[in-house]
Scaffold this motif. Structure first.
Motif, PDB file in Angstrom:
ATOM      1  N   ARG A  25      -0.534 -13.238   5.055  1.00 34.33           N
ATOM      2  CA  ARG A  25      -1.801 -14.380   5.261  1.00 34.33           C
ATOM      3  C   ARG A  25      -0.927 -15.695   4.402  1.00 34.33           C
ATOM      4  N   ARG A  85     -11.558  -3.798  -1.337  1.00 37.85           N
ATOM      5  CA  ARG A  85     -12.466  -3.034  -0.950  1.00 37.85           C
ATOM      6  C   ARG A  85     -13.841  -2.597  -1.319  1.00 37.85           C
ATOM      7  N   ALA A 108       0.644  -1.447  -0.193  1.00 44.14           N
ATOM      8  CA  ALA A 108       0.253   0.397  -0.087  1.00 44.14           C
ATOM      9  C   ALA A 108       0.677   1.284  -0.076  1.00 44.14           C
ATOM     10  N   LYS A 118       1.695   2.613  -7.161  1.00 41.24           N
ATOM     11  CA  LYS A 118       1.539   1.732  -7.920  1.00 41.24           C
ATOM     12  C   LYS A 118       0.254   1.943  -8.935  1.00 41.24           C
ATOM     13  N   ASP A 164      -0.677  -8.482   4.717  1.00 44.67           N
ATOM     14  CA  ASP A 164      -0.721  -8.751   3.299  1.00 44.67           C
ATOM     15  C   ASP A 164       0.150  -9.507   3.108  1.00 44.67           C
ATOM     16  N   ARG A 168     -12.510   4.263  -0.040  1.00 43.05           N
ATOM     17  CA  ARG A 168     -11.848   4.781   0.512  1.00 43.05           C
ATOM     18  C   ARG A 168     -11.159   5.162   1.692  1.00 43.05           C
TER      19      ARG A 168
HETATM   20  O1   DC Z   1      -4.063  -1.474  -3.460  1.00 43.67           O
HETATM   21  P1   DC Z   1      -5.331  -1.077  -2.368  1.00 43.67           P
HETATM   22  O2   DC Z   1      -4.689   0.016  -0.550  1.00 43.67           O
HETATM   23  O3   DC Z   1      -6.058  -0.276  -2.411  1.00 43.67           O
HETATM   24  O4   DC Z   1      -5.569  -2.943  -1.518  1.00 43.67           O
HETATM   25  C1   DC Z   1      -7.031  -2.628  -0.220  1.00 43.67           C
HETATM   26  C2   DC Z   1      -6.246  -4.460   0.303  1.00 43.67           C
HETATM   27  O5   DC Z   1      -6.734  -5.406  -0.819  1.00 43.67           O
HETATM   28  C3   DC Z   1      -5.326  -4.544   0.462  1.00 43.67           C
HETATM   29  O6   DC Z   1      -4.663  -3.996   1.816  1.00 43.67           O
HETATM   30  C4   DC Z   1      -5.533  -5.877   0.442  1.00 43.67           C
HETATM   31  C5   DC Z   1      -6.499  -6.463  -0.764  1.00 43.67           C
HETATM   32  N1   DC Z   1      -6.016  -7.298  -2.074  1.00 43.67           N
HETATM   33  C6   DC Z   1      -5.486  -7.929  -2.111  1.00 43.67           C
HETATM   34  O7   DC Z   1      -5.599  -8.458  -0.821  1.00 43.67           O
HETATM   35  N2   DC Z   1      -5.387  -8.313  -3.434  1.00 43.67           N
HETATM   36  C7   DC Z   1      -5.240  -7.698  -4.162  1.00 43.67           C
HETATM   37  N3   DC Z   1      -4.751  -8.497  -5.608  1.00 43.67           N
HETATM   38  C8   DC Z   1      -5.455  -6.842  -4.071  1.00 43.67           C
HETATM   39  C9   DC Z   1      -6.427  -5.820  -2.710  1.00 43.67           C
END
Ligand code: DC
Length: 231
Positions: free
Chosen positions: A186, A40, A13, A17, A183, A90
């Motif tokens: 897991r 989200r 995050a 990107k 993230d 958001r």
């Molecule tokens: O990119 P972002 O901050 O909007 O993503 C939000 C959350 O979604 C991130 O903390 C983990 C999850 N995510 C995920 O597990 N797999 C993805 N391909 C994209 C996001």
């Protein structure tokens, strides 16, 4: 239908990107796919329905949800069950819960299914946490974008301030660190750098500099691939 070109970008995050992927998609004339927006949206709906801590209910909800993304004028507009939730997804509440919801394997399976389908239909710049490893393991070009934690927290703080969210640097940084940890640790599809991804640390760089670097790399790699196919 010819095989579509996929540019896949993963990273933590605040790594920039999303901005980079949007700019790259615009320059290449490709569709931009924000996979985080999908997680989200599911999280937002779970909070709204008061089931965010009930895994079975979240899974059931995910199977029955209608999720639509529309990319317009630099913004991913998100609709769940035909209701627009572009701004709500958001919020700090959603940001605080989304990593936990993203650990649920059944939720991931549903999201990946939708993402793969989109990749069969359109040339894509896709970004997220597992697009280089799980969703599009055969992507034409893969990047892993990162930046220092302080730089990432500064960027996220700016985003929140722009949306008039009153929050401190330390809170944003702590939230990012927590999300990074969830993230990348897991069990299912953790965030990691795919072996064949190009690592790009953009600490101190501007979005314009990011784009210049990524575009050049994409052009180089696609030209080499094309050459190899002709030989
Ligand atoms: O990119 P972002 O901050 O909007 O993503 C939000 C959350 O979604 C991130 O903390 C983990 C999850 N995510 C995920 O597990 N797999 C993805 N391909 C994209 C996001």
């Amino acid at each position: 239908m010819s095989k579509k070109i996929i540019i896949a970008i993963d990273g933590p995050a605040g790594s920039g990107k999303s901005t980079a992927a949007k700019n790259l998609a615009r320059k290449l004339g490709f569709t931009y796919l924000d996979t985080g927006a999908m997680y989200r949206a599911i999280t937002f709906l779970a909070i709204q329905n008061g089931i965010v801590d009930d895994v079975a209910a979240v899974i059931e909800m995910t199977k029955n949800v209608s999720l639509k993304l529309k990319y317009e004028n630099g913004l991913t507009r998100v609709f769940v069950n035909n209701e627009e939730v572009t701004e709500q997804i958001r919020s700090f509440d959603v940001s605080s819960k989304v990593s936990e919801i993203s650990t649920i394997p059944e939720v991931r399976m549903e999201m990946v299914k939708i993402q793969k389908r989109i990749g069969e239909e359109e040339n894509l710049v896709a970004e997220g946490r597992d697009v280089t490893t799980v969703v599009f393991p055969d992507a034409d070009v893969k990047f892993y974008i990162t930046a220092s934690i302080d730089e990432r927290a500064k960027r996220r703080l700016r985003d929140f301030k722009n949306s008039n969210v009153d929050i401190s640097f330390d809170e944003v940084k702590a939230n990012l660190e927590k999300r990074d940890k969830i993230d990348s640790s897991r069990e299912v599809s953790p965030l990691r750098k795919s072996e064949d991804a190009i690592e790009f640390d953009n600490t101190g760089l501007t979005p314009e500099e990011d784009l210049e670097y990524l575009y050049k790399k994409v052009k180089e790699i696609l030209a080499i691939k094309k050459q190899l196919m002709l030989n």
